[in-house]
Design a protein around this motif. Structure first.
Motif, mmCIF file in Angstrom:
data_model
loop_
_atom_site.group_PDB
_atom_site.id
_atom_site.type_symbol
_atom_site.label_atom_id
_atom_site.label_comp_id
_atom_site.label_asym_id
_atom_site.label_seq_id
_atom_site.Cartn_x
_atom_site.Cartn_y
_atom_site.Cartn_z
ATOM 1 N N MET A 1 0.827 -1.188 0.000
ATOM 2 C CA MET A 1 0.000 0.000 0.000
ATOM 3 C C MET A 1 0.873 1.254 0.000
ATOM 4 S SD MET A 1 -3.125 0.949 2.544
ATOM 5 C CE MET A 1 -2.349 2.027 3.698
ATOM 6 N N GLU A 2 1.968 1.218 0.728
ATOM 7 C CA GLU A 2 2.857 2.386 0.814
ATOM 8 C C GLU A 2 3.473 2.709 -0.552
ATOM 9 O OE1 GLU A 2 3.738 5.476 2.829
ATOM 10 O OE2 GLU A 2 2.550 3.936 3.796
ATOM 11 N N ALA A 3 3.774 1.668 -1.342
ATOM 12 C CA ALA A 3 4.328 1.887 -2.680
ATOM 13 C C ALA A 3 3.310 2.600 -3.571
ATOM 14 C CB ALA A 3 4.742 0.561 -3.303
ATOM 15 N N ALA A 4 2.045 2.222 -3.442
ATOM 16 C CA ALA A 4 0.989 2.864 -4.232
ATOM 17 C C ALA A 4 0.849 4.329 -3.834
ATOM 18 C CB ALA A 4 -0.332 2.134 -4.043
ATOM 19 N N ILE A 5 0.926 4.626 -2.555
ATOM 20 C CA ILE A 5 0.801 6.013 -2.089
ATOM 21 C C ILE A 5 1.982 6.848 -2.571
ATOM 22 C CG2 ILE A 5 0.762 7.480 -0.029
ATOM 23 C CD1 ILE A 5 -0.837 5.155 1.306
ATOM 24 N N ASP B 1 -4.270 -4.691 -5.605
ATOM 25 C CA ASP B 1 -3.424 -4.385 -6.763
ATOM 26 C C ASP B 1 -2.844 -2.976 -6.629
ATOM 27 O OD1 ASP B 1 -2.204 -4.269 -9.243
ATOM 28 O OD2 ASP B 1 -4.067 -4.014 -10.358
ATOM 29 N N PRO B 2 -1.510 -2.845 -6.521
ATOM 30 C CA PRO B 2 -0.911 -1.522 -6.314
ATOM 31 C C PRO B 2 -1.155 -0.554 -7.474
ATOM 32 C CG PRO B 2 0.782 -3.240 -6.359
ATOM 33 C CD PRO B 2 -0.534 -3.906 -6.505
ATOM 34 N N GLN B 3 -1.228 -1.083 -8.690
ATOM 35 C CA GLN B 3 -1.486 -0.196 -9.842
ATOM 36 C C GLN B 3 -2.897 0.357 -9.791
ATOM 37 O OE1 GLN B 3 -0.455 -2.742 -13.112
ATOM 38 N NE2 GLN B 3 1.705 -2.164 -13.017
ATOM 39 N N ARG B 4 -3.836 -0.474 -9.451
ATOM 40 C CA ARG B 4 -5.230 -0.017 -9.357
ATOM 41 C C ARG B 4 -5.404 0.961 -8.195
ATOM 42 N NH1 ARG B 4 -10.084 -1.092 -11.545
ATOM 43 N NH2 ARG B 4 -11.883 -1.150 -10.169
ATOM 44 N N LEU B 5 -4.742 0.684 -7.080
ATOM 45 C CA LEU B 5 -4.786 1.609 -5.945
ATOM 46 C C LEU B 5 -4.214 2.966 -6.338
ATOM 47 C CD1 LEU B 5 -3.665 -0.750 -3.036
ATOM 48 C CD2 LEU B 5 -5.922 0.274 -3.336
ATOM 49 N N ALA B 6 -3.123 2.949 -7.124
ATOM 50 C CA ALA B 6 -2.508 4.205 -7.554
ATOM 51 C C ALA B 6 -3.449 5.007 -8.447
ATOM 52 C CB ALA B 6 -1.187 3.931 -8.273
ATOM 53 N N VAL B 7 -4.100 4.343 -9.374
ATOM 54 C CA VAL B 7 -5.027 5.033 -10.276
ATOM 55 C C VAL B 7 -6.208 5.602 -9.489
ATOM 56 C CG1 VAL B 7 -6.663 4.703 -12.173
ATOM 57 C CG2 VAL B 7 -4.367 3.743 -12.333
#
Length: 73
Positions: free
Chosen positions: A1-5, A44-50
């Motif tokens: 989660m931290e990577a997505a943030i 999914d980190p990519q979806r969280l980022a979007v």
């Protein structure tokens, strides 16, 4: 989660020039939002980022055509 943030904030910094205080406030808001998505099952980190980037753009009004200056005239 931290990577997505981190990814959200890096991308958002490229789109919007904000003060340090405003960036910290945005990070706090998006962290809470992404945390809710994560707890709801989105891993999914990519979806969280979007989703997080979309959330921040909605908060600052950059997805609203009227706030962006488009009047249709």
């Amino acid at each position: 989660m931290e990577a997505a943030i981190d990814r959200i904030m890096q991308t958002y910094a490229l789109l919007v020039n904000r003060s340090t205080a405003a960036s910290e406030e945005a990070r706090a808001k998006v962290t809470e939002y992404v945390g809710k998505l994560f707890e709801a099952g989105e891993k999914d980190p990519q979806r969280l980022a979007v989703c997080g980037l979309t959330y921040l753009r909605e908060l600052d009004g950059s997805t609203d055509p009227v706030k962006a200056g488009y009047t249709g005239l």
